[in-house]
Design a protein around this motif. Sequence first.
Motif, mmCIF file in Angstrom:
data_model
loop_
_atom_site.group_PDB
_atom_site.id
_atom_site.type_symbol
_atom_site.label_atom_id
_atom_site.label_comp_id
_atom_site.label_asym_id
_atom_site.label_seq_id
_atom_site.Cartn_x
_atom_site.Cartn_y
_atom_site.Cartn_z
ATOM 1 N N GLU A 130 0.772 -1.152 0.110
ATOM 2 C CA GLU A 130 -0.047 0.015 0.152
ATOM 3 C C GLU A 130 0.900 1.196 0.027
ATOM 4 N N ASN A 131 0.513 2.181 -0.874
ATOM 5 C CA ASN A 131 1.179 3.564 -0.712
ATOM 6 C C ASN A 131 0.915 4.158 0.517
ATOM 7 N N TRP A 132 1.809 4.756 1.265
ATOM 8 C CA TRP A 132 1.514 5.480 2.588
ATOM 9 C C TRP A 132 1.151 6.917 2.077
ATOM 10 N N MET A 133 0.059 7.392 2.775
ATOM 11 C CA MET A 133 -0.377 8.725 2.686
ATOM 12 C C MET A 133 -0.599 9.431 3.937
ATOM 13 N N ASP A 134 -0.051 10.565 4.323
ATOM 14 C CA ASP A 134 -0.138 11.079 5.717
ATOM 15 C C ASP A 134 -1.772 11.301 5.831
ATOM 16 N N PRO A 135 -2.462 10.770 6.775
ATOM 17 C CA PRO A 135 -3.925 10.954 6.929
ATOM 18 C C PRO A 135 -4.230 12.522 7.163
ATOM 19 N N ASP A 136 -5.364 12.850 6.827
ATOM 20 C CA ASP A 136 -5.669 14.231 7.121
ATOM 21 C C ASP A 136 -6.133 14.506 8.545
ATOM 22 N N PHE A 137 -5.737 13.705 9.513
ATOM 23 C CA PHE A 137 -5.945 13.710 11.303
ATOM 24 C C PHE A 137 -4.782 13.451 11.793
ATOM 25 N N VAL A 138 -4.552 13.665 12.948
ATOM 26 C CA VAL A 138 -3.439 12.950 13.678
ATOM 27 C C VAL A 138 -4.162 12.366 14.921
ATOM 28 N N PRO A 139 -3.971 11.005 14.977
ATOM 29 C CA PRO A 139 -4.627 10.174 16.275
ATOM 30 C C PRO A 139 -4.255 10.839 17.257
ATOM 31 N N GLN A 140 -5.058 10.734 18.473
ATOM 32 C CA GLN A 140 -5.080 11.325 19.646
ATOM 33 C C GLN A 140 -3.910 10.724 20.292
ATOM 34 N N CYS A 141 -3.473 9.433 20.278
ATOM 35 C CA CYS A 141 -2.320 8.887 20.843
ATOM 36 C C CYS A 141 -1.213 9.669 20.419
ATOM 37 N N LEU A 142 -1.274 9.723 19.131
ATOM 38 C CA LEU A 142 0.358 10.427 18.846
ATOM 39 C C LEU A 142 0.505 11.840 19.336
ATOM 40 N N SER A 143 -0.643 12.596 19.173
ATOM 41 C CA SER A 143 -0.513 14.039 19.610
ATOM 42 C C SER A 143 -0.135 14.158 20.973
ATOM 43 N N LEU A 144 -0.911 13.309 21.919
ATOM 44 C CA LEU A 144 -0.830 13.636 23.469
ATOM 45 C C LEU A 144 -0.086 12.463 24.193
ATOM 46 N N HIS A 145 0.148 11.156 23.763
ATOM 47 C CA HIS A 145 0.323 10.210 24.591
ATOM 48 C C HIS A 145 1.531 9.289 24.428
ATOM 49 N N LEU A 146 1.786 9.155 22.866
ATOM 50 C CA LEU A 146 2.905 8.282 22.654
ATOM 51 C C LEU A 146 4.063 8.608 23.078
ATOM 52 N N ARG A 147 4.615 7.705 23.872
ATOM 53 C CA ARG A 147 6.226 8.089 24.590
ATOM 54 C C ARG A 147 7.320 7.083 24.095
ATOM 55 N N ASN A 148 6.987 6.038 23.716
ATOM 56 C CA ASN A 148 7.834 4.980 23.270
ATOM 57 C C ASN A 148 7.501 4.180 21.798
ATOM 58 N N CYS A 149 8.221 4.289 20.968
ATOM 59 C CA CYS A 149 7.882 3.559 19.525
ATOM 60 C C CYS A 149 9.053 2.710 19.044
ATOM 61 N N HIS A 150 8.701 1.335 18.636
ATOM 62 C CA HIS A 150 9.938 0.556 18.000
ATOM 63 C C HIS A 150 9.159 0.162 17.019
ATOM 64 N N LEU A 151 10.149 0.124 15.939
ATOM 65 C CA LEU A 151 10.005 -0.305 14.299
ATOM 66 C C LEU A 151 10.950 -1.397 14.163
ATOM 67 N N LEU A 152 10.252 -2.576 14.075
ATOM 68 C CA LEU A 152 11.101 -3.823 14.129
ATOM 69 C C LEU A 152 11.099 -4.516 12.556
ATOM 70 N N ASN A 153 12.075 -5.294 12.226
ATOM 71 C CA ASN A 153 12.107 -5.784 10.941
ATOM 72 C C ASN A 153 11.758 -4.649 9.631
ATOM 73 N N PHE A 154 12.768 -3.583 9.903
ATOM 74 C CA PHE A 154 12.300 -2.210 9.144
ATOM 75 C C PHE A 154 13.344 -2.635 7.829
ATOM 76 N N PHE A 155 12.640 -2.675 6.600
ATOM 77 C CA PHE A 155 13.508 -2.985 5.445
ATOM 78 C C PHE A 155 13.720 -1.771 4.645
ATOM 79 N N GLY A 156 13.433 -0.796 4.887
ATOM 80 C CA GLY A 156 13.587 0.487 4.219
ATOM 81 C C GLY A 156 12.527 0.518 3.050
#
Length: 406
Positions: free
Chosen positions: A307-333
């Motif tokens: 799927e082509n990534w497209m920035d959504p026209d909204f920001v989920p509440q968890c991203l803007s207010l609460h997300l503290r730790n993010c881990h991206l695994l098996n990242f192939f570029g």
Amino acid sequence: MAKDIISTLSDFLLCHILSFLEAKHVVATAVLSKRWSNLWLYVHILEFYARLTDENANFRFNDFVYSVLLSRDPAISIKRFKLFVDYDCEEDLNLPTLGFAKWINYVIHRGVQHLDLFLDLPSIPKLPNTIFSCKTLVSLVLTFFRLDHSFSSFQLPSLKTLNLEFIIIPKDLDFMLILAACPVLENLLVYDLQWLHSEDSLSCNKWKNFILSNLIDANVDSSYFHFPLKTLHNVQYLEISIAKMHSFSDFIPTFHNLTYLHLSCLNYRWHFLVEVLKHCPNLQDLDIDEAGAYATEETWTRKDDKENWMDPDFVPQCLSLHLRNCHLLNFFGLQGELLLAMYILKNARVLQIMEIWNYGQREIERLLDSCPRASSMCKLTVYHYPFDGRSEASLEARASSDGDSD
């Protein structure tokens, strides 16, 4: 002369100490002295371990378990029973397992609260029906078993922890009936369930509204069957492998209590990911493994069927207010992966840690370092795992072209 502190302890304390030992070591203490000769009979926790290498080892182990159970006073309860048997023999022996069902029925009638069974044998053993009507069970851990027949009713009114790994079940309906029989369930682990008969009952209307209202922690491998997500919507901690049949159109409940989410086998379905994040308003920790166990060299080379990534026209509440730790695994570029990472960095205002387990694309760290960050506290760390013969120029070119398109 040194003081014998152990001899001053009460029988109750000595039995408590013995409960931390394997059964064969507990029984062996009977030779220490006259006082110790019967103490092992009053231990409330029994753990048996065996690695069966031949028929003699199998017979000896069967005899030992029988002797321990039959020597006990029937009035003495068994709080915890653990059985770990591993078949480790090059020959294909027909090992008898008739004793297994009798052992389980024995401990169930002694009010067992914690049952942990692991039988890795050439022939997968059948579970006694009595397990699923045991009213005293608080935790049930089952590995390598099968249920031969469907059951009309299950009763596990006290069960708080249920772990099912490598279990063969007649129909997916039986699996849901087991969950429905656990009204106070708090912890659930499901991995590699197999069905004897395939049907679509998990997606029927009856189970779409089923909820485990007390569930706190869930780890569900939903790679090969459609698990109704609403069942889990009260959890605080969730690890889930997403089934291929889950799609953007599926009903996704709002996980109001969820603070930790580990998504795997997402297979680069970015729209589905965005929709999930939209329904996790209080999420603080996010782990994403798009490819999961299926990450291969082919994953890196295939760029035209994601799927082509497209920035959504909204920001989920968890991203803007609460997300503290993010881990991206098996990242192939892949382009979508890079844009996802950028999107999180640009919108996660309180993000503290972003860690990426990158395969072969060392340009990623430089590209993301130059990406705008909503959080001044964010620490970005990229761990590199090499792929032989990979070109990094294409990654930078893709990121650049996408930036131009924005």
